[in-house]
Every structure is written in structure tokens, then in C-alpha cells.
Write a protein that holds these residues in place. Structure first.
Motif, PDB file in Angstrom:
ATOM      1  N   UNK A  64      29.897  39.152  36.713  1.00  0.00           N
ATOM      2  CA  UNK A  64      29.607  37.783  37.180  1.00  0.00           C
ATOM      3  C   UNK A  64      30.672  36.806  36.672  1.00  0.00           C
ATOM      4  N   UNK A  65      31.087  36.988  35.414  1.00  0.00           N
ATOM      5  CA  UNK A  65      32.091  36.079  34.842  1.00  0.00           C
ATOM      6  C   UNK A  65      33.440  36.238  35.546  1.00  0.00           C
ATOM      7  N   UNK A  66      33.871  37.478  35.746  1.00  0.00           N
ATOM      8  CA  UNK A  66      35.177  37.695  36.392  1.00  0.00           C
ATOM      9  C   UNK A  66      35.182  37.196  37.832  1.00  0.00           C
ATOM     10  N   UNK A  67      34.044  37.303  38.477  1.00  0.00           N
ATOM     11  CA  UNK A  67      33.977  37.036  39.915  1.00  0.00           C
ATOM     12  C   UNK A  67      33.594  35.578  40.212  1.00  0.00           C
ATOM     13  N   UNK A  68      32.644  35.032  39.433  1.00  0.00           N
ATOM     14  CA  UNK A  68      32.088  33.723  39.800  1.00  0.00           C
ATOM     15  C   UNK A  68      32.131  32.656  38.706  1.00  0.00           C
ATOM     16  N   UNK A  73      30.811  29.499  31.122  1.00  0.00           N
ATOM     17  CA  UNK A  73      29.473  29.238  31.644  1.00  0.00           C
ATOM     18  C   UNK A  73      28.553  30.433  31.348  1.00  0.00           C
ATOM     19  N   UNK A  74      29.106  31.641  31.436  1.00  0.00           N
ATOM     20  CA  UNK A  74      28.287  32.837  31.187  1.00  0.00           C
ATOM     21  C   UNK A  74      27.724  32.817  29.766  1.00  0.00           C
ATOM     22  N   UNK A  75      28.557  32.363  28.823  1.00  0.00           N
ATOM     23  CA  UNK A  75      28.113  32.326  27.427  1.00  0.00           C
ATOM     24  C   UNK A  75      26.960  31.336  27.245  1.00  0.00           C
ATOM     25  N   UNK A  76      27.086  30.196  27.907  1.00  0.00           N
ATOM     26  CA  UNK A  76      26.027  29.178  27.757  1.00  0.00           C
ATOM     27  C   UNK A  76      24.721  29.683  28.373  1.00  0.00           C
ATOM     28  N   UNK A 128      17.631  40.888  26.589  1.00  0.00           N
ATOM     29  CA  UNK A 128      18.497  41.869  27.244  1.00  0.00           C
ATOM     30  C   UNK A 128      19.403  41.178  28.271  1.00  0.00           C
ATOM     31  N   UNK A 129      18.804  40.328  29.069  1.00  0.00           N
ATOM     32  CA  UNK A 129      19.570  39.630  30.108  1.00  0.00           C
ATOM     33  C   UNK A 129      20.596  38.687  29.463  1.00  0.00           C
ATOM     34  N   UNK A 130      20.149  37.938  28.491  1.00  0.00           N
ATOM     35  CA  UNK A 130      21.020  36.951  27.848  1.00  0.00           C
ATOM     36  C   UNK A 130      22.205  37.598  27.157  1.00  0.00           C
ATOM     37  N   UNK A 220      46.306  25.454  27.721  1.00  0.00           N
ATOM     38  CA  UNK A 220      45.676  25.873  28.982  1.00  0.00           C
ATOM     39  C   UNK A 220      44.225  26.281  28.699  1.00  0.00           C
ATOM     40  N   UNK A 221      43.246  25.706  29.440  1.00  0.00           N
ATOM     41  CA  UNK A 221      41.844  26.079  29.182  1.00  0.00           C
ATOM     42  C   UNK A 221      41.611  27.568  29.438  1.00  0.00           C
ATOM     43  N   UNK A 222      40.750  28.158  28.608  1.00  0.00           N
ATOM     44  CA  UNK A 222      40.487  29.593  28.682  1.00  0.00           C
ATOM     45  C   UNK A 222      39.033  29.819  29.077  1.00  0.00           C
ATOM     46  N   UNK A 223      38.807  30.812  29.928  1.00  0.00           N
ATOM     47  CA  UNK A 223      37.428  31.209  30.241  1.00  0.00           C
ATOM     48  C   UNK A 223      36.742  30.320  31.260  1.00  0.00           C
ATOM     49  N   UNK A 224      37.564  29.556  32.033  1.00  0.00           N
ATOM     50  CA  UNK A 224      36.962  28.730  33.083  1.00  0.00           C
ATOM     51  C   UNK A 224      36.714  29.603  34.320  1.00  0.00           C
ATOM     52  N   UNK A 225      36.074  29.004  35.322  1.00  0.00           N
ATOM     53  CA  UNK A 225      35.770  29.767  36.545  1.00  0.00           C
ATOM     54  C   UNK A 225      37.034  30.311  37.194  1.00  0.00           C
ATOM     55  N   UNK A 226      36.962  31.509  37.795  1.00  0.00           N
ATOM     56  CA  UNK A 226      38.141  31.972  38.531  1.00  0.00           C
ATOM     57  C   UNK A 226      38.446  30.999  39.679  1.00  0.00           C
ATOM     58  N   UNK A 227      39.730  30.798  39.962  1.00  0.00           N
ATOM     59  CA  UNK A 227      40.084  29.851  41.031  1.00  0.00           C
ATOM     60  C   UNK A 227      39.683  30.429  42.385  1.00  0.00           C
ATOM     61  N   UNK A 228      39.684  29.547  43.377  1.00  0.00           N
ATOM     62  CA  UNK A 228      39.338  29.971  44.724  1.00  0.00           C
ATOM     63  C   UNK A 228      40.274  31.092  45.157  1.00  0.00           C
ATOM     64  N   UNK A 229      41.555  30.894  44.802  1.00  0.00           N
ATOM     65  CA  UNK A 229      42.591  31.855  45.162  1.00  0.00           C
ATOM     66  C   UNK A 229      42.299  33.213  44.495  1.00  0.00           C
ATOM     67  N   UNK A 230      41.928  33.157  43.212  1.00  0.00           N
ATOM     68  CA  UNK A 230      41.628  34.408  42.484  1.00  0.00           C
ATOM     69  C   UNK A 230      40.413  35.123  43.082  1.00  0.00           C
ATOM     70  N   UNK A 231      39.413  34.314  43.472  1.00  0.00           N
ATOM     71  CA  UNK A 231      38.195  34.911  44.037  1.00  0.00           C
ATOM     72  C   UNK A 231      38.519  35.621  45.351  1.00  0.00           C
ATOM     73  N   UNK A 232      39.409  34.983  46.134  1.00  0.00           N
ATOM     74  CA  UNK A 232      39.685  35.520  47.471  1.00  0.00           C
ATOM     75  C   UNK A 232      40.667  36.698  47.432  1.00  0.00           C
ATOM     76  N   UNK A 233      41.480  36.758  46.357  1.00  0.00           N
ATOM     77  CA  UNK A 233      42.554  37.765  46.323  1.00  0.00           C
ATOM     78  C   UNK A 233      41.984  39.180  46.329  1.00  0.00           C
ATOM     79  N   UNK A 234      42.700  40.072  47.034  1.00  0.00           N
ATOM     80  CA  UNK A 234      42.318  41.484  47.003  1.00  0.00           C
ATOM     81  C   UNK A 234      43.093  42.097  45.844  1.00  0.00           C
ATOM     82  N   UNK A 235      42.364  42.716  44.968  1.00  0.00           N
ATOM     83  CA  UNK A 235      43.049  43.188  43.757  1.00  0.00           C
ATOM     84  C   UNK A 235      43.356  44.670  43.859  1.00  0.00           C
ATOM     85  N   UNK A 236      44.583  44.985  44.107  1.00  0.00           N
ATOM     86  CA  UNK A 236      44.991  46.395  44.121  1.00  0.00           C
ATOM     87  C   UNK A 236      45.403  46.779  42.711  1.00  0.00           C
ATOM     88  N   UNK A 237      44.997  47.960  42.293  1.00  0.00           N
ATOM     89  CA  UNK A 237      45.392  48.404  40.958  1.00  0.00           C
ATOM     90  C   UNK A 237      46.582  49.345  41.073  1.00  0.00           C
TER      91      UNK A 237
END
Ligand code: GLU
Length: 472
Positions: A64-68, A73-76, A128-130, A220-237
Motif C-alpha cells: 500500500x505504501x509503495x503504490x498509494x 501516512x502508512x505509519x500514522x 496485527x493490521x496496524x 528532499x522529503x522522504x516517505x511521501x506519496x508516490x507521484x502520479x508519474x511513479x504510480x502510472x509507470x510500468x516497472x520492468x525489473x
């Protein structure tokens, strides 16, 4: 030496408070259950499922953190859910009624503790969820404060790991003060309340200070939401990234055997501390749960010693590689159980042994933990592709999930008068019980040590060649 970013210390403090809450509750949890709700075997199983599931949900929280949401926010969200969970445990212990039949020493079926059990299960669900949202994300952010090739990462994770263990030391010490017993099980509620309040305060402080401190050296802020561009990108490994991911998976499999034996601390070793260890020091009887602070105290004391050791070995060109350090961790675990197996030779049920045996075991185990755990976190952070960093942390904790469940199952082999066996071997004594762990972690240590050259080859890539060389 360049100083660490200030954010490391905020993450240190937040994780310290969360681990205070986690380990504080855990130190009294089995004791609470056996005081009024379940048999020892039943409590071991509940404990195993709980401590297993808390490490399963980091897969979800990492994804959820990597994607959204990003890590912050996940920590809070995770922190608030955990505070709620501890709050429900508090309510459970408010409504619990004494249920042990005095003459028989067993749970009296006439006493209805259904409400206390229901509230407890609800509390565990939120914990467990938290934890799933909290745990992988805070560790990932430690790595993100640094550039990928920053040499300070191992040291940063060792400092962070000290934070984990300052919390793990204080939690049982403070919450352990409120140990109840079968006559007075409601007394446990103060331990759970304490865990809830600390969690809530930690989350509030993190939310307040995060924007100011959770930034890289460059601001540079760390751990903020992934950008729109990052969310949309297809990640090839790439092929190399796939190999790196495979290394994390392979090591994680071995690490299962580490935590399955190590985590007996909260369950069978707690029963052992309770029933078979003389806890008197100059006339004062130490609460059983205090023993769970021992490994954490040893981590805080020994972490600087271990860093120094790696440093000195490094200067001589003999610092073991990360996978070899994991194998050494497993070897030390096996040694710890061999030590205590000697101490309990010919000890009958009900007989008490000196607390030095358990203390020695925890000392040796801690050396193993320091060789394995912070180095493992740092390894995951170095090997994970950036956009999958939190999810990979979730994968790493998956090994703790499997091992904690396994730990609960293995703890049911603890001698209690009924016949026990494992893989056709009968477990008749405490010595047999401890030997199970000697063999399990010993075999895993040797197997991992043998695989180390292959893993080192898989970890290497052109950019890291120099770095890996210095580790060899
Ligand atoms: N003592 C470690 C912690 O609580 C254990 C983590 C693990 O099981 O991987 O963070």
C-alpha cells in the motif's frame, strides 16, 4: 565521519515507542491468557498466531505504501490502529473474571469470560493490521534517508536497531510491573493501557515532527506519496534486480529458523522462567516478564561492541559478508540452546535452576541477533529496487511471520507431563526440548554458510563491485 541525518533520530524515537508498546504487551500477554482465559497449550497457540500475523501484514502495508500512501501516512494509520488494539486489550482485562478453579488449578468452565476473549481477539486484530502498516514502512524510511550507495547504512540500521531494543527493554520493565495473576487477572489492564498510551503519543509526535525532520541531507522529503508519474509507470525489473530480489527471498527462508528458535523468549522460555527458574536476587523475586527485557538490554550494550568488531575485522580485510553474518547468527543461536541444555540435564519438572542459565542463553542469542537482524534490514534496503522498497521489507518480515507461528507450535512441545514427540522423536525432558532448537538452527547455519559464495555472486553488480569487495 559525516553525521547521520536528524530524521534517523525521529525514526529511532518513534520505533522505540512502538516497540515499547509491542514488547510491553507481549511480555504479559501469555501470562494474562493463562491467568484466566486459556490452558498453557492454548495460550501458546494464540501467541504463535498473533506474533505470526503481525509480521504477515507488513506485506500489505509495504504494498500500500509503495503504490498509494507512501511511508509517512502508512505509519500514522498503523500507529493509530495499534493504539486502538491495545485499548481493546485494556477493555478485555477490565471485564475479565477470575476463572481458575483453586482446587483443580484449571479453568473452571462455569465462569463465562466470553466478553473478555472477544475484546482480546478484537484487540489482536487491530494490532496485527496496524503493525502491517507501521513496521515495514519505518524501516524502509531509515534506508531512504541515505543515497543507495551510502556507506553509513549498516551503521544507521544498527543505531535504529538500538532504538528497537531500548523500547523492547523498557516495555516489559514498565508493563511487567502490572503483572496480575489467576486471583487478580484484571490487574493486567494497566499494562495494556500503558502500551496504548505510549503508542498514541508516539504517533502524535511523529505526525507533528515528520515534515521538519524526515528529509534527506539535501532537504528532499522522504516517505511521501508516490507521484502520479511513479504510480502510472510500468516497472520492468532488470535481470540483476531479479537476482537481488532472489537473494532477499533465499536469506529470508533461512532467517525463519532463526526467529522460530529465538522467539521462544515470549512463550516457552517465559514458562521456563516462570516455573523452573529461581528468580530471587538478594531476597527479591524478579517478575517473570522481566526476563524478556534481557535480550533487548544485551542488544543495547553489545551493539557498539559488534560494530567495532566488524570495523576491526574490516580493517584487517576479514569482515564477513552479509550472508555469512546471517549464518553466524544462526550458529550462535544453536550454541545458546546447547548451553541451556547442559543446565537442565536431569532437572525434574518443578525443580528450579539458577537464573544464570537463562541469562547466558539470552547473552549468546543476542550476539547472534546483532549479527543477523540489523544487517538483514540493511541488506534488504541495499538490494531492493526503489519502487518496491517497502514491499521487500514486507517480504523480509514474512520470515518472522512464518517463524513466529512455528515458534508457537514448537512451544507446545514444552514438557508439561503429557507425551510429546517431533518427527518420530519423543520429547521427554527439558533437555530434549532445547536440543530441538540446537539441531534446527545448527543445520540452517551450516547450510547457509555453504551457500554464501553463490549468494555473494548474485548480489554483486558492476556498481556495487567495490562495496561487496570491502565486505569480503
Ligand atoms: N527484535 C526485532 C524487532 O522487534 C525483531 C524483528 C523481526 O522479527 O524481524 O524489530
Amino acid at each position: 565521519m559525516e553525521r547521520h541525518p536528524k530524521g534517523l533520530y525521529l525514526l529511532f524515537a518513534t520505533e522505540m515507542a512502538e516497540r515499547f508498546s509491542y514488547y510491553g504487551m507481549r511480555a504479559v500477554f501469555t501470562l494474562y491468557m493463562v491467568a484466566a482465559l486459556f490452558t498453557m497449550e492454548g495460550a501458546s497457540e494464540v501467541y504463535g498466531y498473533y506474533t505470526g500475523l503481525v509480521y504477515l501484514t507488513p506485506l500489505l502495508g509495504g504494498w500500500v505504501a509503495d503504490r498509494y500512501w507512501g511511508n509517512r501516512r502508512s505509519i500514522i494509520v498503523g500507529g493509530l490502529l495499534m493504539a486502538l488494539g491495545q485499548g481493546l486489550l485494556f477493555l478485555s482485562a477490565c471485564v475479565v473474571r477470575p476463572a481458575i478453579h483453586e482446587a483443580e488449578g484449571a479453568i473452571d468452565p462455569a465462569v463465562d469470560n466470553g466478553m473478555a476473549v472477544a475484546l482480546m481477539v478484537g484487540g489482536l486484530f487491530f494490532l496485527v493490521l496496524g503493525n502491517g502498516f507501521f513496521k515495514p514502512n519505518i524501516a524502509t524510511m531509515v534506508g531512504r534517508l541515505y543515497r543507495p550507495d551510502d556507506k553509513r547504512k549498516d551503521a544507521a540500521f544498527t543505531i535504529f536497531y538500538m532504538g528497537v531494543n531500548v523500547g523492547a527493554t523498557l516495555g516489559p520493565l514498565v508493563c511487567g510491573v502490572f503483572e496480575g495473576d489467576w486471583m487478580n487477572p484484571t490487574r493486567f489492564r494497566w499494562a495494556f493501557l500503558c502500551a496504548a498510551v505510549v503508542m498514541l503519543v508516539a504517533t502524535g509526535v511523529f505526525a507533528w515532527l515528520k515534515n521538519r525532520y524526515i528529509v534527506t541531507h539535501e532537504g528532499v522529503p522522504v516517505g511521501t506519496e508516490p507521484t502520479h508519474h511513479e504510480k502510472a509507470a510500468k516497472h520492468q525489473l532488470s535481470a540483476k534486480e531479479k537476482q537481488h530480489i532472489a537473494v532477499v527471498f533465499i536469506i529470508a527462508v533461512f532467517v525463519v529458523f532463526f526467529w522460530a528458535a529465538y522467539e521462544q523468549a515470549g512463550v516457552s522460555l517465559t514458562y521456563f522462567a516462570d516455573q523452573q527458574t529461581d528468580r530471587h536476587i538478594f531476597g527479591w523475586e524478579m517478575p517473570t516478564s522481566y526476563f524478556q527485557s534481557f535480550p533487548a538490554v544485551f542488544v543495547v550494550l553489545l551493539a557498539p561492541v559488534m560494530s567495532l568488531l566488524w570495523d576491526v575485522l574490516g580493517r584487517w580485510g576479514h569482515e564477513p559478508s552479509s550472508p555469512m553474518k546471517q549464518a553466524m547468527g544462526l550458529g550462535l543461536l544453536s550454541l545458546g540452546y546447547l548451553f541451556i541444555a547442559q543446565g537442565v540435564k536431569d532437572v525434574e519438572p518443578g525443580m528450579k535452576v539458577s537464573m544464570w542459565w537463562l541469562t547466558g542463553l539470552y547473552f549468546i542469542h543476542t550476539l547472534g541477533e546483532l549479527s543477523l537482524s540489523p544487517i538483514g534490514l540493511s541488506l534488504v534496503s541495499k538490494l531492493s529496487p526503489k519502487h518496491l522498497a517497502s514491499l521487500m521489507m514486507g517480504v523480509w518480515f514474512l520470515s518472522s511471520a512464518v517463524s513466529n507461528m512455528l515458534a508457537g507450535q514448537l512451544a507446545t512441545l514444552y514438557p508439561d507431563g503429557s507425551p510429546k514427540s517431533l518427527l518420530g522423536f519423543s520429547i521427554d525432558s527439558l533437555e530434549d526440548f532445547f536440543m530441538v532448537f540446537v539441531v534446527m538452527s545448527g543445520v540452517a547455519a551450516v547450510a547457509l554458510a555453504c551457500m554464501t559464495p553463490v549468494l555473494k555472486r548474485m548480489m554483486r553488480d558492476e556498481r556495487e563491485k567495490k562495496e561487496v569487495k570491502s565486505e569480503e
